[in-house]
Design a protein around this motif. Sequence first.
Motif, PDB file in Angstrom:
ATOM      1  N   ASP A  28       0.833  -1.206   0.000  1.00 14.46           N
ATOM      2  CA  ASP A  28       0.000   0.000   0.000  1.00 14.46           C
ATOM      3  C   ASP A  28       0.866   1.254   0.000  1.00 14.46           C
ATOM      4  OD1 ASP A  28      -2.841   1.133   0.430  1.00 14.46           O
ATOM      5  OD2 ASP A  28      -1.652   2.124   1.994  1.00 14.46           O
ATOM      6  N   SER A  29       1.975   1.238   0.753  1.00 12.30           N
ATOM      7  CA  SER A  29       2.890   2.377   0.796  1.00 12.30           C
ATOM      8  C   SER A  29       3.496   2.648  -0.576  1.00 12.30           C
ATOM      9  CB  SER A  29       4.011   2.115   1.804  1.00 12.30           C
ATOM     10  OG  SER A  29       3.501   1.998   3.102  1.00 12.30           O
ATOM     11  N   ALA A  30       3.921   1.586  -1.251  1.00 12.24           N
ATOM     12  CA  ALA A  30       4.506   1.753  -2.579  1.00 12.24           C
ATOM     13  C   ALA A  30       3.479   2.344  -3.549  1.00 12.24           C
ATOM     14  CB  ALA A  30       5.022   0.419  -3.091  1.00 12.24           C
ATOM     15  N   ASP A  31       2.230   1.865  -3.454  1.00 10.59           N
ATOM     16  CA  ASP A  31       1.177   2.418  -4.305  1.00 10.59           C
ATOM     17  C   ASP A  31       0.979   3.906  -4.021  1.00 10.59           C
ATOM     18  OD1 ASP A  31       0.744  -0.062  -5.432  1.00 10.59           O
ATOM     19  OD2 ASP A  31      -0.986  -0.544  -4.161  1.00 10.59           O
ATOM     20  N   GLN A  32       0.941   4.273  -2.732  1.00  8.50           N
ATOM     21  CA  GLN A  32       0.782   5.674  -2.361  1.00  8.50           C
ATOM     22  C   GLN A  32       1.942   6.519  -2.881  1.00  8.50           C
ATOM     23  OE1 GLN A  32       0.095   5.516   2.012  1.00  8.50           O
ATOM     24  NE2 GLN A  32      -1.662   6.823   1.577  1.00  8.50           N
ATOM     25  N   LEU A  33       3.150   6.037  -2.682  1.00  4.99           N
ATOM     26  CA  LEU A  33       4.322   6.813  -3.061  1.00  4.99           C
ATOM     27  C   LEU A  33       4.394   7.058  -4.558  1.00  4.99           C
ATOM     28  CD1 LEU A  33       6.916   5.228  -0.663  1.00  4.99           C
ATOM     29  CD2 LEU A  33       6.364   7.655  -0.802  1.00  4.99           C
ATOM     30  N   GLU A  34       3.947   6.098  -5.342  1.00  4.55           N
ATOM     31  CA  GLU A  34       4.023   6.265  -6.791  1.00  4.55           C
ATOM     32  C   GLU A  34       3.095   7.361  -7.295  1.00  4.55           C
ATOM     33  OE1 GLU A  34       3.627   2.197  -8.140  1.00  4.55           O
ATOM     34  OE2 GLU A  34       5.816   2.057  -8.411  1.00  4.55           O
ATOM     35  N   GLY A  35       2.237   7.876  -6.398  1.00  5.86           N
ATOM     36  CA  GLY A  35       1.467   9.065  -6.741  1.00  5.86           C
ATOM     37  C   GLY A  35       2.278  10.341  -6.614  1.00  5.86           C
ATOM     38  N   TYR A  36       3.466  10.246  -5.992  1.00  2.00           N
ATOM     39  CA  TYR A  36       4.307  11.433  -5.773  1.00  2.00           C
ATOM     40  C   TYR A  36       5.671  11.339  -6.454  1.00  2.00           C
ATOM     41  CZ  TYR A  36       0.971  12.062  -1.929  1.00  2.00           C
ATOM     42  OH  TYR A  36      -0.175  12.198  -1.174  1.00  2.00           O
ATOM     43  N   GLY A 129      13.733  18.583  -4.854  1.00  2.00           N
ATOM     44  CA  GLY A 129      12.794  17.964  -5.779  1.00  2.00           C
ATOM     45  C   GLY A 129      12.373  16.568  -5.368  1.00  2.00           C
ATOM     46  N   GLY A 130      13.058  16.000  -4.368  1.00  2.00           N
ATOM     47  CA  GLY A 130      12.726  14.663  -3.893  1.00  2.00           C
ATOM     48  C   GLY A 130      11.580  14.670  -2.897  1.00  2.00           C
ATOM     49  N   THR A 131      11.174  13.484  -2.472  1.00  2.00           N
ATOM     50  CA  THR A 131       9.991  13.312  -1.642  1.00  2.00           C
ATOM     51  C   THR A 131      10.364  12.789  -0.254  1.00  2.00           C
ATOM     52  OG1 THR A 131       8.610  12.830  -3.572  1.00  2.00           O
ATOM     53  CG2 THR A 131       7.771  12.099  -1.442  1.00  2.00           C
ATOM     54  N   THR A 132       9.749  13.380   0.762  1.00  2.00           N
ATOM     55  CA  THR A 132       9.833  12.875   2.133  1.00  2.00           C
ATOM     56  C   THR A 132       8.440  12.400   2.534  1.00  2.00           C
ATOM     57  OG1 THR A 132      11.541  14.525   2.651  1.00  2.00           O
ATOM     58  CG2 THR A 132      10.490  13.406   4.507  1.00  2.00           C
ATOM     59  N   PHE A 133       8.370  11.167   3.009  1.00  2.00           N
ATOM     60  CA  PHE A 133       7.086  10.547   3.379  1.00  2.00           C
ATOM     61  C   PHE A 133       7.190  10.091   4.823  1.00  2.00           C
ATOM     62  CE2 PHE A 133       4.124   7.076   3.899  1.00  2.00           C
ATOM     63  CZ  PHE A 133       3.047   7.327   3.053  1.00  2.00           C
ATOM     64  N   ILE A 134       6.401  10.732   5.701  1.00  2.00           N
ATOM     65  CA  ILE A 134       6.450  10.446   7.137  1.00  2.00           C
ATOM     66  C   ILE A 134       5.078   9.944   7.581  1.00  2.00           C
ATOM     67  CG2 ILE A 134       6.825  11.408   9.432  1.00  2.00           C
ATOM     68  CD1 ILE A 134       8.484  13.644   8.016  1.00  2.00           C
ATOM     69  N   SER A 135       5.052   8.776   8.194  1.00  2.53           N
ATOM     70  CA  SER A 135       3.804   8.181   8.660  1.00  2.53           C
ATOM     71  C   SER A 135       3.980   7.752  10.113  1.00  2.53           C
ATOM     72  CB  SER A 135       3.442   6.978   7.779  1.00  2.53           C
ATOM     73  OG  SER A 135       2.435   6.193   8.377  1.00  2.53           O
ATOM     74  N   TYR A 136       3.015   8.092  10.954  1.00  2.00           N
ATOM     75  CA  TYR A 136       3.138   7.706  12.366  1.00  2.00           C
ATOM     76  C   TYR A 136       1.778   7.429  12.986  1.00  2.00           C
ATOM     77  CZ  TYR A 136       1.942  12.632  13.447  1.00  2.00           C
ATOM     78  OH  TYR A 136       1.317  13.859  13.545  1.00  2.00           O
TER      79      TYR A 136
END
Length: 235
Positions: A28-36, A129-136
Amino acid sequence: MRRSVSLFRAFGKEQTEPAVFYGALANDSADQLEGYIGLDRAAMLDVGGGPGYFRRVFEDRGATYFALDADVGELSGLGDISPRTVIGSGMELPFGDGTFDLCYSSNVLEHVPDPWRMADEMVRVTKPGGTTFISYTVWYGPWGGHETAPWHFLGGRRARERYRRRHGREPKNKYGESLFPVTVKAGLDWAARQRRAEVLDVIPRYNPRFTYWLVKVPLVRELLTWNLVIVLRRR
């Protein structure tokens, strides 16, 4: 809605069948990230990478995966520690500024005593230009106390002591040592005050899309958000 139901079902197996839960969460995380960001050929750092459930999924999608964890036991949970693995602290990432296309962390922020220092470090090592993804995990949500829930609503130390009396041992996630209260408001405040990145999204991770408005409503957002995601693009 189907996605949320599937994640909640997997979530119920976190303690008994961790491969089921973390495998579902990784996909699910990989699917979400591929939106960004495109994962193919992306150099990514997973802060708190653990035993490797996420590594397999991200490498299958073409990412060059680096993991950092402070706990050698966690890293070796599936056997040998994988290449491109670093032992270290999320609050002092041992990498230079702008090293990774993607800096990712899932369900780790609530386990460090200075979560927003870790968040700052994650943005720092992300390339422009890169992405930071933080989930807690949100403290006042249903699973805020982890295995001591729902007694954490009466206080983290009380919930920890109740667990110890009931089970004859300490919980894995010890309030005040390896589990700390992190709120939705604290995440929103950090996102608003940091200056290194553009905030792309702040969303309740497991909730269906039609409930994303929750993060705008004080108190309600704390109780009904299981997990908060903050997505940023480094300036």
